[in-house]
Design a protein around this motif. Structure first.
Motif, PDB file in Angstrom:
ATOM      1  N   PHE A  49       0.832  -1.206   0.000  1.00  0.00           N
ATOM      2  CA  PHE A  49       0.000   0.000   0.000  1.00  0.00           C
ATOM      3  C   PHE A  49       0.866   1.257   0.000  1.00  0.00           C
ATOM      4  O   PHE A  49       0.672   2.168  -0.824  1.00  0.00           O
ATOM      5  CB  PHE A  49      -0.906  -0.009   1.230  1.00  0.00           C
ATOM      6  CG  PHE A  49      -2.139   0.843   1.107  1.00  0.00           C
ATOM      7  CD1 PHE A  49      -2.063   2.168   0.704  1.00  0.00           C
ATOM      8  CD2 PHE A  49      -3.391   0.333   1.422  1.00  0.00           C
ATOM      9  CE1 PHE A  49      -3.201   2.960   0.611  1.00  0.00           C
ATOM     10  CE2 PHE A  49      -4.537   1.110   1.325  1.00  0.00           C
ATOM     11  CZ  PHE A  49      -4.436   2.428   0.920  1.00  0.00           C
ATOM     12  N   GLY A  50       1.817   1.319   0.924  1.00  0.00           N
ATOM     13  CA  GLY A  50       2.625   2.522   1.063  1.00  0.00           C
ATOM     14  C   GLY A  50       3.719   2.643   0.029  1.00  0.00           C
ATOM     15  O   GLY A  50       3.840   3.665  -0.646  1.00  0.00           O
ATOM     16  N   TYR A  51       4.515   1.591  -0.126  1.00  0.00           N
ATOM     17  CA  TYR A  51       5.660   1.658  -1.039  1.00  0.00           C
ATOM     18  C   TYR A  51       5.266   1.461  -2.497  1.00  0.00           C
ATOM     19  O   TYR A  51       5.763   2.153  -3.382  1.00  0.00           O
ATOM     20  CB  TYR A  51       6.711   0.623  -0.636  1.00  0.00           C
ATOM     21  CG  TYR A  51       7.557   1.064   0.533  1.00  0.00           C
ATOM     22  CD1 TYR A  51       8.665   1.887   0.355  1.00  0.00           C
ATOM     23  CD2 TYR A  51       7.230   0.672   1.830  1.00  0.00           C
ATOM     24  CE1 TYR A  51       9.431   2.310   1.430  1.00  0.00           C
ATOM     25  CE2 TYR A  51       7.997   1.081   2.911  1.00  0.00           C
ATOM     26  CZ  TYR A  51       9.092   1.905   2.708  1.00  0.00           C
ATOM     27  OH  TYR A  51       9.842   2.337   3.780  1.00  0.00           O
ATOM     28  N   CYS A  52       4.372   0.466  -2.754  1.00  0.00           N
ATOM     29  CA  CYS A  52       4.011   0.168  -4.140  1.00  0.00           C
ATOM     30  C   CYS A  52       2.773   0.928  -4.616  1.00  0.00           C
ATOM     31  O   CYS A  52       2.504   0.972  -5.813  1.00  0.00           O
ATOM     32  CB  CYS A  52       3.786  -1.342  -4.287  1.00  0.00           C
ATOM     33  SG  CYS A  52       3.819  -1.939  -5.989  1.00  0.00           S
ATOM     34  N   GLY A  53       2.021   1.509  -3.675  1.00  0.00           N
ATOM     35  CA  GLY A  53       0.869   2.320  -4.063  1.00  0.00           C
ATOM     36  C   GLY A  53      -0.327   1.536  -4.549  1.00  0.00           C
ATOM     37  O   GLY A  53      -1.183   2.070  -5.260  1.00  0.00           O
ATOM     38  N   ALA A 177      12.405  -2.756   1.298  1.00  0.00           N
ATOM     39  CA  ALA A 177      12.127  -1.366   0.945  1.00  0.00           C
ATOM     40  C   ALA A 177      13.363  -0.630   0.449  1.00  0.00           C
ATOM     41  O   ALA A 177      13.263   0.297  -0.375  1.00  0.00           O
ATOM     42  CB  ALA A 177      11.531  -0.633   2.141  1.00  0.00           C
ATOM     43  N   THR A 178      14.531  -1.013   0.942  1.00  0.00           N
ATOM     44  CA  THR A 178      15.762  -0.326   0.557  1.00  0.00           C
ATOM     45  C   THR A 178      16.506  -1.037  -0.571  1.00  0.00           C
ATOM     46  O   THR A 178      17.556  -0.557  -1.012  1.00  0.00           O
ATOM     47  CB  THR A 178      16.705  -0.186   1.769  1.00  0.00           C
ATOM     48  OG1 THR A 178      16.958  -1.493   2.328  1.00  0.00           O
ATOM     49  CG2 THR A 178      16.087   0.698   2.824  1.00  0.00           C
ATOM     50  N   SER A 179      15.976  -2.151  -1.038  1.00  0.00           N
ATOM     51  CA  SER A 179      16.615  -2.905  -2.117  1.00  0.00           C
ATOM     52  C   SER A 179      16.129  -2.397  -3.476  1.00  0.00           C
ATOM     53  O   SER A 179      15.335  -1.455  -3.564  1.00  0.00           O
ATOM     54  CB  SER A 179      16.291  -4.387  -1.978  1.00  0.00           C
ATOM     55  OG  SER A 179      14.911  -4.622  -2.205  1.00  0.00           O
ATOM     56  N   ARG A 180      16.594  -3.039  -4.522  1.00  0.00           N
ATOM     57  CA  ARG A 180      16.170  -2.669  -5.876  1.00  0.00           C
ATOM     58  C   ARG A 180      14.661  -2.812  -6.044  1.00  0.00           C
ATOM     59  O   ARG A 180      14.016  -1.953  -6.637  1.00  0.00           O
ATOM     60  CB  ARG A 180      16.895  -3.535  -6.900  1.00  0.00           C
ATOM     61  CG  ARG A 180      16.439  -3.285  -8.337  1.00  0.00           C
ATOM     62  CD  ARG A 180      17.163  -4.191  -9.327  1.00  0.00           C
ATOM     63  NE  ARG A 180      16.637  -4.014 -10.673  1.00  0.00           N
ATOM     64  CZ  ARG A 180      16.975  -3.057 -11.507  1.00  0.00           C
ATOM     65  NH1 ARG A 180      17.869  -2.156 -11.123  1.00  0.00           N
ATOM     66  NH2 ARG A 180      16.438  -2.969 -12.708  1.00  0.00           N
ATOM     67  N   ILE A 181      14.091  -3.896  -5.498  1.00  0.00           N
ATOM     68  CA  ILE A 181      12.648  -4.093  -5.645  1.00  0.00           C
ATOM     69  C   ILE A 181      11.881  -2.986  -4.939  1.00  0.00           C
ATOM     70  O   ILE A 181      10.829  -2.547  -5.407  1.00  0.00           O
ATOM     71  CB  ILE A 181      12.218  -5.484  -5.114  1.00  0.00           C
ATOM     72  CG1 ILE A 181      10.769  -5.794  -5.506  1.00  0.00           C
ATOM     73  CG2 ILE A 181      12.378  -5.567  -3.592  1.00  0.00           C
ATOM     74  CD1 ILE A 181      10.538  -5.945  -6.971  1.00  0.00           C
ATOM     75  N   GLY A 182      12.420  -2.482  -3.806  1.00  0.00           N
ATOM     76  CA  GLY A 182      11.776  -1.374  -3.113  1.00  0.00           C
ATOM     77  C   GLY A 182      11.767  -0.114  -3.953  1.00  0.00           C
ATOM     78  O   GLY A 182      10.783   0.644  -3.966  1.00  0.00           O
ATOM     79  N   LYS A 183      12.862   0.137  -4.652  1.00  0.00           N
ATOM     80  CA  LYS A 183      12.927   1.304  -5.543  1.00  0.00           C
ATOM     81  C   LYS A 183      11.934   1.153  -6.691  1.00  0.00           C
ATOM     82  O   LYS A 183      11.301   2.131  -7.125  1.00  0.00           O
ATOM     83  CB  LYS A 183      14.348   1.468  -6.094  1.00  0.00           C
ATOM     84  CG  LYS A 183      15.431   1.592  -5.028  1.00  0.00           C
ATOM     85  CD  LYS A 183      15.187   2.749  -4.087  1.00  0.00           C
ATOM     86  CE  LYS A 183      16.294   2.847  -3.038  1.00  0.00           C
ATOM     87  NZ  LYS A 183      16.021   3.917  -2.036  1.00  0.00           N
ATOM     88  N   GLU A 184      11.791  -0.084  -7.175  1.00  0.00           N
ATOM     89  CA  GLU A 184      10.816  -0.324  -8.238  1.00  0.00           C
ATOM     90  C   GLU A 184       9.398  -0.090  -7.732  1.00  0.00           C
ATOM     91  O   GLU A 184       8.548   0.458  -8.462  1.00  0.00           O
ATOM     92  CB  GLU A 184      10.971  -1.752  -8.772  1.00  0.00           C
ATOM     93  CG  GLU A 184      12.277  -1.981  -9.513  1.00  0.00           C
ATOM     94  CD  GLU A 184      12.412  -3.409 -10.005  1.00  0.00           C
ATOM     95  OE1 GLU A 184      11.495  -4.227  -9.745  1.00  0.00           O
ATOM     96  OE2 GLU A 184      13.433  -3.720 -10.652  1.00  0.00           O
ATOM     97  N   TRP A 185       9.120  -0.516  -6.508  1.00  0.00           N
ATOM     98  CA  TRP A 185       7.799  -0.256  -5.934  1.00  0.00           C
ATOM     99  C   TRP A 185       7.494   1.232  -5.914  1.00  0.00           C
ATOM    100  O   TRP A 185       6.407   1.662  -6.281  1.00  0.00           O
ATOM    101  CB  TRP A 185       7.737  -0.807  -4.501  1.00  0.00           C
ATOM    102  CG  TRP A 185       7.681  -2.291  -4.403  1.00  0.00           C
ATOM    103  CD1 TRP A 185       7.340  -3.173  -5.400  1.00  0.00           C
ATOM    104  CD2 TRP A 185       7.977  -3.091  -3.256  1.00  0.00           C
ATOM    105  NE1 TRP A 185       7.403  -4.461  -4.946  1.00  0.00           N
ATOM    106  CE2 TRP A 185       7.792  -4.446  -3.630  1.00  0.00           C
ATOM    107  CE3 TRP A 185       8.365  -2.795  -1.956  1.00  0.00           C
ATOM    108  CZ2 TRP A 185       7.983  -5.489  -2.738  1.00  0.00           C
ATOM    109  CZ3 TRP A 185       8.563  -3.842  -1.067  1.00  0.00           C
ATOM    110  CH2 TRP A 185       8.383  -5.170  -1.457  1.00  0.00           C
ATOM    111  N   GLN A 186       8.444   2.015  -5.468  1.00  0.00           N
ATOM    112  CA  GLN A 186       8.232   3.462  -5.375  1.00  0.00           C
ATOM    113  C   GLN A 186       8.049   4.077  -6.757  1.00  0.00           C
ATOM    114  O   GLN A 186       7.266   5.015  -6.931  1.00  0.00           O
ATOM    115  CB  GLN A 186       9.406   4.102  -4.647  1.00  0.00           C
ATOM    116  CG  GLN A 186       9.498   3.681  -3.183  1.00  0.00           C
ATOM    117  CD  GLN A 186      10.729   4.203  -2.491  1.00  0.00           C
ATOM    118  OE1 GLN A 186      10.944   5.409  -2.407  1.00  0.00           O
ATOM    119  NE2 GLN A 186      11.565   3.303  -1.970  1.00  0.00           N
TER     120      GLN A 186
END
Length: 311
Positions: A49-53, A177-186
């Motif tokens: 919800f928060g990171y990936c929207g 959240a701080t990995s590559r996948i977290g950046k993709e989520w954002q």
């Protein structure tokens, strides 16, 4: 400076671990145990919800799927909590993947409607499929006492068990959240079309977010079922999903710390305001309105704003 936050977190976790040795109050340990379980739920929801929207209102459904997986495996196969815990995580994660598929075609309010429908279907199955889930009577599980071999009481044992689980969940969420996948989520959250245009695999990103969020909820479901000594559909209704969302929003989305603060606040609030139990929904709704209107960034966002003003 980079070592300050991990050091503070480590000291805090150590202090929490030692707390039962200083104060064995059963009531306080019980409230803390529930708070730790809600931390797992809120932090897990924050990923999708928060990171990936992705507007997911089905966290309680995955919570129930994990819990009932544990209860059914105990009832039919005699599995212990240590065997049902990974099973609950895997099964809930699989359903998260199932729900993530529609997220590839819908977004925003339409996705919210889909997840609400999924939540409703799961609740109806849990409460009506009497031959499999026990219906409204639920499924009872045995009373267990974690760490009893070390002389710990049941409340202290569950306190430590859920503290460890919540700590691992927070560490894993932070790592994601701080990995590559977290950046993709954002990137998906901020502008999915742009993210797709620059070559990001938005399909994978959204599916991973749903699976991770559901897996966190599945773990929490197993823990709550063994703590309450049974799986009951009322514990996994849409009101529970709304409460978890409120925790995340009031605490602060996409921050890890925010959902933790929200979970603690919303768990302690009914105990502090026990006389206003009949008005719980009104209080929750009011807090969400105030938070979204005056502090859209939640508690964490407010603290950051005040800190920036002071500097």
């Amino acid at each position: 400076m980079r070592l300050v936050a991990p050091l503070v977190a480590a000291v805090l976790v150590a202090a929490l671990a030692l707390f039962p040795l200083a104060d064995a109050n059963t009531y306080v340990l019980s409230v803390a145990t529930i708070a730790f379980i809600y931390v797992i739920l809120a932090v897990g929801l924050d990923l999708v919800f928060g990171y990936c929207g992705q507007y997911s209102f089905a966290q309680a459904a995955f919570y129930g799927i994990g819990g009932y997986t544990a209860a059914i495996l105990y009832r039919d196969l005699g599995w212990s909590i240590w065997a049902t815990l990974p099973a609950g995580i895997v099964v809930a994660g699989a359903f998260g993947l199932l729900l993530g598929v529609p997220a590839l075609r819908v977004a925003g309010h339409f996705l919210a409607i889909v997840t609400i429908a999924f939540q409703t279907i799961v609740y109806l199955l849990l409460s009506s499929w009497t031959s499999f889930t026990g219906g409204q009577y639920g499924i009872t599980v045995p009373r267990i006492e974690p760490f009893a071999a070390f002389g710990a009481t049941r409340e202290a044992g569950f306190y430590w068990l859920t503290l460890v689980a919540a700590t691992l969940a927070v560490l894993l969420a932070w790592r994601l959240a701080t990995s590559r996948i977290g950046k993709e989520w954002q990137a998906v959250r901020d502008d999915e079309l742009l993210a797709r245009a620059i070559g990001l695999d938005t399909v994978r990103a959204k599916l991973v977010a749903f699976v991770a969020s559901a897996a966190f909820a599945g773990a929490a479901g197993v823990l709550i079922v063994y703590y309450l000594e049974g799986a009951y559909p009322a514990d996994f209704a849409i009101l529970t999903s709304a409460t978890i969302i409120a925790m995340m929003i009031v605490g602060g989305r996409a921050s890890i710390v925010g959902p933790i603060l929200g979970a603690i606040a919303f768990t302690a609030m009914p105990e502090v305001l026990r006389a206003t139990e009949d008005y719980r929904l009104i209080i929750y709704g009011t807090l969400m309105i105030l938070a979204m209107t005056f502090i859209p960034g939640g508690i964490v966002g407010l603290v950051r704003t005040l800190a920036e003003r002071r500097t």
